[in-house]
Design a protein around this motif. Structure first.
Motif, PDB file in Angstrom:
ATOM      1  N   GLU A 231      -8.626  59.951 -75.601  1.00 40.44           N
ATOM      2  CA  GLU A 231      -9.512  61.049 -75.707  1.00 40.44           C
ATOM      3  C   GLU A 231      -8.965  62.242 -76.384  1.00 40.44           C
ATOM      4  OE1 GLU A 231     -12.596  60.291 -74.954  1.00 40.44           O
ATOM      5  OE2 GLU A 231     -12.498  58.678 -73.461  1.00 40.44           O
ATOM      6  N   ASP A 232      -9.688  62.805 -77.266  1.00 37.34           N
ATOM      7  CA  ASP A 232      -9.158  63.813 -78.125  1.00 37.34           C
ATOM      8  C   ASP A 232      -8.490  65.188 -77.064  1.00 37.34           C
ATOM      9  OD1 ASP A 232      -9.729  62.625 -80.212  1.00 37.34           O
ATOM     10  OD2 ASP A 232     -11.503  63.382 -80.716  1.00 37.34           O
ATOM     11  N   TYR A 233      -9.177  65.293 -76.000  1.00 37.52           N
ATOM     12  CA  TYR A 233      -8.897  66.505 -75.140  1.00 37.52           C
ATOM     13  C   TYR A 233      -7.463  66.021 -74.457  1.00 37.52           C
ATOM     14  CZ  TYR A 233     -11.350  63.810 -71.757  1.00 37.52           C
ATOM     15  OH  TYR A 233     -11.960  62.784 -71.107  1.00 37.52           O
ATOM     16  N   CYS A 234      -6.847  64.912 -74.341  1.00 43.18           N
ATOM     17  CA  CYS A 234      -5.537  64.777 -73.851  1.00 43.18           C
ATOM     18  C   CYS A 234      -4.406  65.747 -74.252  1.00 43.18           C
ATOM     19  CB  CYS A 234      -5.178  63.306 -74.193  1.00 43.18           C
ATOM     20  SG  CYS A 234      -3.294  62.767 -73.805  1.00 43.18           S
ATOM     21  N   PRO A 235      -3.657  66.228 -73.323  1.00 44.80           N
ATOM     22  CA  PRO A 235      -2.801  67.492 -73.741  1.00 44.80           C
ATOM     23  C   PRO A 235      -1.544  66.755 -74.443  1.00 44.80           C
ATOM     24  CG  PRO A 235      -2.985  67.209 -71.448  1.00 44.80           C
ATOM     25  CD  PRO A 235      -4.044  66.252 -71.763  1.00 44.80           C
ATOM     26  N   ARG A 236      -1.374  65.511 -74.082  1.00 42.83           N
ATOM     27  CA  ARG A 236      -0.091  64.822 -74.475  1.00 42.83           C
ATOM     28  C   ARG A 236      -0.328  64.107 -75.787  1.00 42.83           C
ATOM     29  NH1 ARG A 236       3.272  62.395 -69.424  1.00 42.83           N
ATOM     30  NH2 ARG A 236       4.712  61.896 -71.266  1.00 42.83           N
ATOM     31  N   LYS A 237       0.086  64.563 -76.800  1.00 38.68           N
ATOM     32  CA  LYS A 237      -0.426  63.898 -77.975  1.00 38.68           C
ATOM     33  C   LYS A 237       0.416  62.694 -78.385  1.00 38.68           C
ATOM     34  CE  LYS A 237      -3.220  67.112 -78.584  1.00 38.68           C
ATOM     35  NZ  LYS A 237      -4.587  66.783 -78.226  1.00 38.68           N
ATOM     36  N   GLU A 238       1.652  62.812 -77.735  1.00 39.49           N
ATOM     37  CA  GLU A 238       2.749  61.564 -77.937  1.00 39.49           C
ATOM     38  C   GLU A 238       1.971  60.226 -77.324  1.00 39.49           C
ATOM     39  OE1 GLU A 238       6.160  62.598 -75.679  1.00 39.49           O
ATOM     40  OE2 GLU A 238       4.965  62.828 -73.717  1.00 39.49           O
ATOM     41  N   LEU A 239       1.324  60.354 -76.029  1.00 45.95           N
ATOM     42  CA  LEU A 239       0.601  59.176 -75.652  1.00 45.95           C
ATOM     43  C   LEU A 239      -0.538  58.750 -76.578  1.00 45.95           C
ATOM     44  CD1 LEU A 239       0.659  60.097 -71.918  1.00 45.95           C
ATOM     45  CD2 LEU A 239       2.122  58.742 -73.070  1.00 45.95           C
ATOM     46  N   LEU A 240      -1.141  59.932 -77.117  1.00 43.30           N
ATOM     47  CA  LEU A 240      -2.146  59.592 -77.858  1.00 43.30           C
ATOM     48  C   LEU A 240      -1.856  58.584 -79.237  1.00 43.30           C
ATOM     49  CD1 LEU A 240      -4.363  62.807 -77.872  1.00 43.30           C
ATOM     50  CD2 LEU A 240      -5.050  60.771 -76.839  1.00 43.30           C
ATOM     51  N   GLU A 241      -0.552  58.810 -79.699  1.00 39.31           N
ATOM     52  CA  GLU A 241      -0.058  58.440 -80.993  1.00 39.31           C
ATOM     53  C   GLU A 241       0.268  56.953 -80.481  1.00 39.31           C
ATOM     54  OE1 GLU A 241       2.665  61.053 -82.514  1.00 39.31           O
ATOM     55  OE2 GLU A 241       0.959  62.619 -83.049  1.00 39.31           O
ATOM     56  N   MET A 242       0.600  56.629 -79.346  1.00 42.98           N
ATOM     57  CA  MET A 242       1.377  55.462 -78.943  1.00 42.98           C
ATOM     58  C   MET A 242       0.220  54.386 -78.967  1.00 42.98           C
ATOM     59  SD  MET A 242       3.904  56.155 -75.863  1.00 42.98           S
ATOM     60  CE  MET A 242       5.266  57.220 -76.189  1.00 42.98           C
ATOM     61  N   GLU A 243       0.600  52.984 -78.961  1.00 37.88           N
ATOM     62  CA  GLU A 243      -0.300  52.029 -78.895  1.00 37.88           C
ATOM     63  C   GLU A 243      -0.615  51.929 -77.185  1.00 37.88           C
ATOM     64  OE1 GLU A 243      -1.810  49.734 -80.916  1.00 37.88           O
ATOM     65  OE2 GLU A 243      -0.877  51.031 -82.570  1.00 37.88           O
ATOM     66  N   ARG A 244      -1.373  51.166 -76.878  1.00 36.25           N
ATOM     67  CA  ARG A 244      -2.128  51.044 -75.472  1.00 36.25           C
ATOM     68  C   ARG A 244      -0.829  50.745 -74.399  1.00 36.25           C
ATOM     69  NH1 ARG A 244      -3.816  47.299 -71.876  1.00 36.25           N
ATOM     70  NH2 ARG A 244      -5.446  47.852 -70.377  1.00 36.25           N
ATOM     71  N   ASP A 245      -0.222  49.558 -74.617  1.00 33.47           N
ATOM     72  CA  ASP A 245       0.799  48.771 -73.599  1.00 33.47           C
ATOM     73  C   ASP A 245       2.008  49.947 -73.531  1.00 33.47           C
ATOM     74  OD1 ASP A 245      -0.937  46.974 -73.337  1.00 33.47           O
ATOM     75  OD2 ASP A 245       0.137  45.374 -74.812  1.00 33.47           O
ATOM     76  N   PRO A 246       2.613  50.446 -74.606  1.00 30.62           N
ATOM     77  CA  PRO A 246       3.774  51.544 -74.693  1.00 30.62           C
ATOM     78  C   PRO A 246       3.325  52.468 -73.899  1.00 30.62           C
ATOM     79  CG  PRO A 246       3.554  50.434 -76.767  1.00 30.62           C
ATOM     80  CD  PRO A 246       2.428  49.866 -76.093  1.00 30.62           C
ATOM     81  N   ALA A 247       2.169  53.051 -74.031  1.00 28.07           N
ATOM     82  CA  ALA A 247       1.593  54.651 -73.328  1.00 28.07           C
ATOM     83  C   ALA A 247       1.565  54.074 -72.058  1.00 28.07           C
ATOM     84  CB  ALA A 247       0.213  54.704 -73.928  1.00 28.07           C
ATOM     85  N   ILE A 248       0.763  52.636 -71.394  1.00 26.28           N
ATOM     86  CA  ILE A 248       0.844  52.446 -70.051  1.00 26.28           C
ATOM     87  C   ILE A 248       2.401  52.293 -69.396  1.00 26.28           C
ATOM     88  CG2 ILE A 248       0.262  50.687 -68.472  1.00 26.28           C
ATOM     89  CD1 ILE A 248      -2.277  50.326 -70.077  1.00 26.28           C
ATOM     90  N   GLN A 249       3.230  51.869 -70.205  1.00 29.40           N
ATOM     91  CA  GLN A 249       4.751  51.633 -69.759  1.00 29.40           C
ATOM     92  C   GLN A 249       5.113  53.061 -69.438  1.00 29.40           C
ATOM     93  OE1 GLN A 249       6.085  48.742 -69.135  1.00 29.40           O
ATOM     94  NE2 GLN A 249       7.384  49.944 -67.965  1.00 29.40           N
ATOM     95  N   VAL A 250       4.857  54.073 -70.070  1.00 28.28           N
ATOM     96  CA  VAL A 250       5.108  55.445 -69.671  1.00 28.28           C
ATOM     97  C   VAL A 250       4.513  55.917 -68.555  1.00 28.28           C
ATOM     98  CG1 VAL A 250       5.085  58.049 -70.460  1.00 28.28           C
ATOM     99  CG2 VAL A 250       5.466  56.140 -72.142  1.00 28.28           C
ATOM    100  N   PHE A 251       3.420  55.457 -68.088  1.00 24.61           N
ATOM    101  CA  PHE A 251       2.962  55.700 -66.860  1.00 24.61           C
ATOM    102  C   PHE A 251       3.704  55.120 -65.685  1.00 24.61           C
ATOM    103  CE2 PHE A 251      -0.174  53.492 -63.600  1.00 24.61           C
ATOM    104  CZ  PHE A 251      -0.168  54.789 -62.762  1.00 24.61           C
ATOM    105  N   LYS A 252       4.056  53.730 -65.967  1.00 24.03           N
ATOM    106  CA  LYS A 252       4.848  53.184 -64.770  1.00 24.03           C
ATOM    107  C   LYS A 252       6.427  53.726 -64.709  1.00 24.03           C
ATOM    108  CE  LYS A 252       2.694  48.510 -66.122  1.00 24.03           C
ATOM    109  NZ  LYS A 252       3.270  47.090 -66.478  1.00 24.03           N
ATOM    110  N   ASP A 253       6.958  54.082 -66.037  1.00 17.47           N
ATOM    111  CA  ASP A 253       8.214  54.597 -65.686  1.00 17.47           C
ATOM    112  C   ASP A 253       8.261  55.820 -65.237  1.00 17.47           C
ATOM    113  OD1 ASP A 253       8.815  52.535 -67.062  1.00 17.47           O
ATOM    114  OD2 ASP A 253       9.249  53.317 -69.276  1.00 17.47           O
ATOM    115  N   GLU A 254       7.322  56.742 -65.404  1.00 15.20           N
ATOM    116  CA  GLU A 254       7.038  58.301 -64.750  1.00 15.20           C
ATOM    117  C   GLU A 254       6.919  58.100 -63.238  1.00 15.20           C
ATOM    118  OE1 GLU A 254       6.216  60.584 -68.867  1.00 15.20           O
ATOM    119  OE2 GLU A 254       4.785  60.592 -67.160  1.00 15.20           O
ATOM    120  N   MET A 255       6.074  57.052 -62.958  1.00 20.74           N
ATOM    121  CA  MET A 255       5.700  56.783 -61.604  1.00 20.74           C
ATOM    122  C   MET A 255       6.968  56.425 -60.804  1.00 20.74           C
ATOM    123  SD  MET A 255       2.837  54.409 -59.989  1.00 20.74           S
ATOM    124  CE  MET A 255       3.188  53.046 -60.782  1.00 20.74           C
ATOM    125  N   GLU A 256       7.661  55.416 -61.422  1.00 19.61           N
ATOM    126  CA  GLU A 256       8.894  54.976 -60.827  1.00 19.61           C
ATOM    127  C   GLU A 256       9.797  56.074 -60.389  1.00 19.61           C
ATOM    128  OE1 GLU A 256      11.218  51.999 -58.678  1.00 19.61           O
ATOM    129  OE2 GLU A 256       9.081  51.869 -59.613  1.00 19.61           O
TER     130      GLU A 256
END
Length: 632
Positions: A231-256
């Motif tokens: 979504e355009d209103y996402c405040p993290r532009k870095e995640l918007l620019e990533m492909e889906r799988d690498p962006a989800i991996q960020v979620f997993k890594d930060e949660m860990e």
């Protein structure tokens, strides 16, 4: 449309399917009412690392598939349990609703008190202290503070020291710890790195070091916004620019990183080891796309927690709890009923059983406890004032009206009388006691001031007068055509007489039979029927209308009129007698013809006409010529 009546997980009692042009689908079924909460059921294991939440809600009570029930805590019982504690919460909008519901539950006056920064999205941090059922301290940090904005990870890391200092200053404003006080602090955490900062600050806080700490966190929905749906209103532009799988991996890594930090904080001798930590799955939503995405992301949360679960480090499946009562979720956000049920689940883990209420049956007091009542008309303190703010949402509306949970005894029998009278108004029958303010029924509301009628909506006020006008017009048109039809049709038994011409020959009816069948013959001074010099030819025609097919039977007879004595002035009586005798003969012959007509032709629809075809006398021809000359 499709309508279904049945038991969740069971068979359908009745169902109905209607096509697009056939209107609403309506299914009506009947079943034996089974009280959803049995006082004899065992209380669920309060030490369970994953408290059971799957099941369904019946009359406001949670019926668990696990076959157990939860102890209920009214506001006074929860207050006694939580005194001297500090509840730390992190997450986004759904966690904010949990935060607001807990404050309103413990301090009901807050429903009508406006606080700075209390609106969702207004504050980055909100710190509240409650004592004796009243809010004694309220402080916030604006969400517009640049150093605490949640943006790309690299920029957020640069701003972290300044944001941390601002939070420490805010927490230092709180009154000194008191064993009778309850402190609740909400940290807006779109992403895991803000939860990590909140844990660090709370763990280092000295003034409230003696407080028992509990942690409630639900982080993940904004990773879906940024990593999956983009979504355009996402405040993290870095995640918007990533492909889906690498962006989800960020979620997993930060949660860990955060779960690793929480483990010592929530277990052993950590600050939250007594009341515990509660990692929640992303909340239920009725939207198909987000629902599927949340299930995938929740599976990552479950996997990350699997090796860490304990009686003080728990996984609360908020998603499945919402699925047990999907009608309590509006646009992805829970109602007060859903939020107080998740607190009930956590109270059972935080609080001793002896501190619970004695009743085992939940009743709900309030006009807007259920998501089924989420209408702007039902939250006057929120709407229309919200029009001056950033948004007007029904899920905010339904969390702004007083509602509380009360514990009582289950009904003795499943009496369903009156419960089906209003299929939409659910919360009106959930509460046993009547509300303090009873609103009278009027043209726009039902007897509890709920369910405003269609025509009372601001944009549809024209509907009622328009419908009334159309009905009145239709009635007037109907009455007009009915009066016109009645005026045109002759009354029963009445025969409409035909006007006789002022001049000319008289019409003599030879006979009349049932069905308005008539035979007429012309007679008069100049008529051949009164002449003794000419033959009289009669033509008989019988016209049948049966089955809309014209059938004609003709018969022609010639009669000689009786001789009468000629005079210069003919005797009128003799003339009439001669005509009468001729008519009698004709009638007899006509009857013979009619009797010989086919039986399939109903005589009731016959029309018999006699025509004189005899040549005119010289006197008659002379008279006719004079008449034509006069007309010209």
């Amino acid at each position: 449309g499709y309508a279904l009546v049945g038991v969740k997980g069971g068979t359908a009692i009745t169902e109905h399917l209607s096509k697009t042009t056939e209107g609403y689908a309506v299914a009506v079924g009947q079943m034996k009412v089974i009280i959803s909460v049995d006082a004899n059921k065992p209380v669920c294991d309060t030490t369970a690392a994953t408290p059971p939440v799957s099941g369904y809600v019946s009359q406001g009570n949670l019926n668990l598939d696990a076959g157990c029930r939860y102890n209920l805590y009214e506001a006074s019982h929860a207050t006694n349990c939580l005194q001297g504690s500090w509840i730390m919460m992190t997450g986004s909008s759904n966690t904010l609703l949990e935060f607001g519901n807990l404050i309103n539950f413990l301090a009901p006056d807050e429903y009508t008190i406006e606080r700075d920064g209390e609106m969702i999205g207004a504050s980055a941090v909100a710190d509240v202290v409650i004592e004796n059922g009243k809010v004694t301290h309220w402080a916030t940090i604006s969400n517009q503070l640049p150093e605490c904005r949640q943006v790309d990870a690299s920029l957020a890391l640069q701003n972290r020291p300044a944001c941390k200092q601002a939070i420490e200053v805010l927490l230092a404003q709180a009154p000194a710890y008191s064993s009778g006080a309850i402190r609740i602090t909400m940290f807006i955490s779109f992403f895991w790195y803000r939860t990590e900062l909140a844990l660090e600050v709370v763990n280092a806080d000295v003034p409230w070091a003696n407080a028992r700490v509990a942690v409630v966190t639900q982080v993940g929905a904004w990773y879906n916004v940024c990593s999956v749906t983009k979504e355009d209103y996402c405040p993290r532009k870095e995640l918007l620019e990533m492909e889906r799988d690498p962006a989800i991996q960020v979620f997993k890594d930060e949660m860990e990183v955060v779960l690793t930090q929480m483990e010592p904080f929530c277990t052993g001798g950590g600050r939250a080891s007594q009341l515990g930590c509660y990692v929640q799955t992303i909340s239920w939503t009725n939207g198909v796309r987000d629902n599927e995405n949340f299930q995938i992301m929740n599976s990552y949360i479950e996997q990350a927690m699997a090796s860490r679960l304990s009686s003080s480090f728990r996984l609360v499946d908020f998603f499945r709890l919402g699925g047990a009562m999907p009608e309590e979720v509006v646009n992805g956000h829970g109602s007060q009923m859903l939020n107080l049920w998740v607190w009930t689940v956590m109270f059972n883990a935080m609080c001793p059983a002896q501190m619970a209420a004695s009743g085992s049956y939940a009743t709900w007091q309030g006009n807007l406890c259920s998501g089924t009542e989420a209408r702007f008309e039902n939250c006057p303190n929120y709407y229309p004032s919200c029009l001056d703010g950033p948004r007007c949402e029904k899920w905010e509306c339904m969390n702004s009206v007083p509602c509380t949970l009360k514990a009582g005894d289950p009904p003795i029998a499943g009496n369903t009388e009156g419960l089906c009278a209003d299929a939409i108004n659910i919360s009106s029958f959930l509460a046993v006691a009547a509300t303090e303010e009873v609103q009278m029924a009027d043209a726009c509301h039902n007897n509890q001031g709920l369910r405003t009628r269609l025509w009372c909506n601001a944009s549809l006020e024209f509907v009622l007068p328009l419908v009334a006008l159309l009905l009145a017009t239709a009635l007037k048109i109907f009455l007009h055509f009915r009066e016109k039809q009645q005026a045109a049709a002759p009354k029963k038994g009445e025969v409409k007489e035909k006007e006789l011409p002022a001049e000319g020959p008289r019409h003599i009816a030879l006979f009349r039979s049932e069905g308005a069948k008539s035979v007429q013959v012309q007679s008069g001074p100049a008529s051949p029927a009164c002449s003794d010099e000419h033959d009289l030819d009669f033509s008989l025609e019988i016209h049948e209308d049966e089955m809309k097919t014209a059938k004609t039977h003709q018969s022609t007879k010639t009669y000689r009129s009786t001789k009468t004595q000629k005079t210069d002035f003919p005797d009128v009586k003799s003339e009439r007698a001669a005509a009468s005798r001729a008519a009698s003969q004709v009638e007899e012959e006509f009857n013979n013809v009619l009797d010989a007509a086919p039986a399939v032709l109903p005589r009731s629809k016959s029309h018999v006409t006699l025509k004189s075809e005899a040549p005119k006398s010289e006197a008659a021809k002379s008279e006719a010529a004079k008449s034509e000359a006069a007309k010209s």
